[in-house]
Scaffold this active site. Structure first.
Site, short mmCIF file in Angstrom:
data_model
loop_
_atom_site.label_atom_id
_atom_site.label_comp_id
_atom_site.label_asym_id
_atom_site.label_seq_id
_atom_site.Cartn_x
_atom_site.Cartn_y
_atom_site.Cartn_z
N LYS A 140 -11.33 -1.71 15.39
CA LYS A 140 -10.22 -2.67 15.35
C LYS A 140 -9.19 -2.42 16.45
CE LYS A 140 -10.71 -3.51 10.40
NZ LYS A 140 -12.04 -2.88 10.33
N GLU A 193 -1.18 14.98 -2.52
CA GLU A 193 -1.56 16.26 -3.11
C GLU A 193 -2.78 16.17 -4.02
OE1 GLU A 193 1.24 16.60 -7.06
OE2 GLU A 193 2.14 17.14 -5.15
N VAL A 235 -16.62 1.99 7.33
CA VAL A 235 -17.33 3.10 6.70
C VAL A 235 -17.68 2.73 5.26
CG1 VAL A 235 -17.24 5.53 6.07
CG2 VAL A 235 -16.14 4.75 8.17
#
Length: 626
Positions: free
Chosen positions: A422, A329, A460
């Site tokens: 991967k 959240e 990334v």
């Protein structure tokens, strides 16, 4: 109605009177010279020039619009415009004066009147400009000093002798932000211009001379000022710069500065992104815009590093509705508020839930009927998944399976799954689960009207848990920086590149493809660590040590982007390819999935054997290059 600015008018009127005064001073000087300083011989009609100049010189300045020029920001075109208006005003006044007193002086004296008036007026304005710039700079310098934002650049050199360097040097000498900066040299590979000056700064060497120039002149800051440089050229030069231990600053690339007429305001510290060694991926944004616009779009894992960037780029492309779906959240709340703040026109909805909860997914799909789904929800940390393989299977494999089935059941048009390099010949649990996700995508694409695709890319930069934030934290703590193996290499891309690829796949997919990015040359992690230490102003192994911790369970020395049997198919983008689907026995595959579910739920110790059975390329012995 436009309000009359009295102060503006008074200042401009004073300048017009001074222009007229200069012209009249030149006129009197020309008369005196013409009559050998015998004032009594000068005809009274000659003085008609005075009232004529009071009319025509201000009139020409006004008609040419020269009175509106702000001289603190004036350039050559403004000076030329002023010269033309003064020339016209003086010439018209002289012609009219000649009509009343022909022969009062010759053509040479008339030219003197015009030229003297122009030189005097331009000099006055340049003096005013100089005073205004110095006053503004001093005021700005005091303000920056008070706020603590005045950066001490010290002695500096500029890399590049082109337009970027000229713009930079102009700012270094005039902008208060660079008050504590002393540019002593310009470096450029063009040896023909060595010895020349740019804004008074000598060009003294090539890129190979940078370390020696830095040492001899005790340079503190290096400015890289070649906005048009290719990524490869930039990487090579910046590597030399970063090895000097100087603070390296960079002007933005041409495409970064298009939205800003002052690229110097975007000068930034060199980051590891500048050292990747390949050109950035460029996507046809118009095609993406046309695909997403007006659609109901859902992003699972929308609070994560990839998911949140997906949400940002989708929001820029006017979707009908954007649904952020995530179990966590806090990050979901952050991206929701960011999008509401930056894109109030977009209907954004954040929903909390897990892709492992099939009933919750079905409820969301049933109520909102997303037309496009980007599936980014997954466990991705390799070492953690080695210790919790059952959770990796439940979340990655069956979370994907649940989302895929919901998309099929409720008529989603296109489904794009985020995969990883991967997944190719996997040596770890995470990669194996991602390979199973790709297999689910390709199997369901055969039986559903929904178009299912996967997008496979490498590591990334800057994502949560990636090596860059880890290195930054270790450097900030004084080291050591930990690298698993001196020879380990990885493919890297930036988050915006990864997301652009995902969006492009969604726009051009036909169903069943695995999109693969040509990521150029892989990066050696050891080089990355050393460069990051240098960019932080330290010397590797001296100020901050590098320690080798050994390969972690399931970790490869290098990653692959394609399995041998997949083959390659070109796309419109030369850096994006499609891996061909591998044939599967769908009935056998779905039956094996049911068995895998039971094993995962029973916390069975044989889960690795079950994964080996479904993914024959799963090899738990780390790959070694060569």
């Amino acid at each position: 109605m436009k309000r009359f600015n009295k102060s503006f008018f008074v200042r401009r009127f004073r300048l017009m009177l001074l222009d007229t005064l200069f012209s009249n001073v030149a006129f009197f000087a020309a008369l005196l010279l013409s009559y050998n300083f015998q004032i009594k011989n000068i005809s009274v009609y000659s003085f008609f020039y005075i009232p004529l100049s009071l009319i025509f010189i201000p009139l020409c300045i006004y008609v040419c619009g020269t009175h509106r020029i702000t001289w603190r920001h004036a350039g050559f075109r403004d000076i030329f415009k002023l010269s033309v208006s003064l020339c016209l005003g003086s010439a018209v006044s002289l012609v009219c004066a000649f009509c009343t007193s022909w022969g009062m002086f010759g053509l040479l004296e008339a030219m003197f009147v015009v030229l003297f008036g122009i030189v005097a007026s331009v000099s006055l304005r340049m003096f005013i400009r100089h005073i205004a710039i110095r006053t503004h700079k001093k005021t700005r310098e005091m303000e920056l000093h008070r706020t603590g934002d005045l950066w001490d650049y010290g002695k500096s050199i500029v890399i590049g002798a082109g337009t970027g360097a000229e713009i930079l040097l102009r700012s270094l000498f005039s902008d208060a932000s660079f008050t504590k900066c002393d540019p002593v040299a310009v470096v450029d590979d063009n040896k023909k211009i060595h010895g020349s000056l740019i804004r008074g700064v000598p060009v003294i060497g090539s890129r190979e001379d940078i370390p020696e120039i830095v040492r001899k002149n005790r340079i503190k800051t290096i400015f890289f000022a070649i906005p048009s440089a290719t990524n490869e050229e930039r990487r090579e030069i910046l590597k030399i710069c970063s090895s000097t231990g100087c603070d390296v600053r960079i002007l933005p690339a041409v495409d970064e500065s298009l939205d800003n007429t002052d690229p110097v305001s975007k000068i930034r510290k060199v980051s590891v992104f500048d050292l990747l060694g390949r050109e950035p991926i460029r996507i046809d944004v118009n095609k993406i815009c046309g695909y997403v616009e007006g659609k109901v779009v859902m992003v699972t894992g929308g609070g994560g590093s990839i998911g949140s960037e997906l949400c940002r780029q989708i929001a820029e492309r006017s979707p009908k509705k954007l649904i952020i779906f995530d179990i966590y959240e806090n990050s979901t709340y952050d991206i929701l508020n960011e999008l509401k703040r930056n894109h109030p026109e977009v209907d954004v909805l954040a929903l909390i839930g897990s892709v492992r909860d099939e009933e919750r997914l079905n409820s969301v799909f049933d109520e909102y009927r997303p037309e496009i789904v980007y599936h980014a929800a997954a466990h991705k940390h390799v070492p953690l998944m080695e210790d919790s393989p059952h959770e990796a299977v439940k979340n990655n494999v069956f979370g994907t399976f649940n989302t895929v089935r919901a998309a099929d059941k409720f008529g989603t048009k296109r489904f794009v799954m985020i995969s990883t390099d991967k997944a190719v010949n996997p040596t770890n649990i995470m990669g194996t689960t991602k390979r199973l996700c790709e297999m689910i995508i390709q199997a369901y694409n055969k039986k559903s009207s929904t178009e299912y695709v996967a997008v496979r890319f490498g590591n990334v930069l800057g994502s949560n848990g990636s090596v860059i934030p880890l290195f930054e934290k270790q450097i900030a703590e004084g080291g050591p920086v930990t690298v698993t193996h001196p020879d380990i290499i990885r493919y890297f891309m930036t988050i915006p590149e990864a997301v652009s690829l995902v969006l492009s796949a969604g726009a051009s997919a036909k169903g069943g493809e695995i999109f693969v990015l040509d990521m150029g040359e892989p990066v050696k992690i050891l080089d990355l660590a050393e460069n990051m230490i240098r960019l932080s102003g330290f010397e590797p192994y001296h100020d901050i040590n590098i320690e080798f911790t050994g390969l972690r369970p399931g970790e490869k020395l290098y990653e692959e982007l394609l399995m041998d049997e997949e083959g390659l198919q070109k796309t419109d983008n030369s850096l994006i390819y499609i891996g061909q689907p591998i044939s599967l026995d769908d009935d056998e595959f779905f039956s094996s999935l049911e068995e895998l579910w039971k094993v995962a739920c029973d916390e069975d110790s044989d889960i690795r054997a079950a994964l080996h059975k479904m993914v024959p390329t799963f090899n738990e012995t780390p790959c070694k290059k060569g």
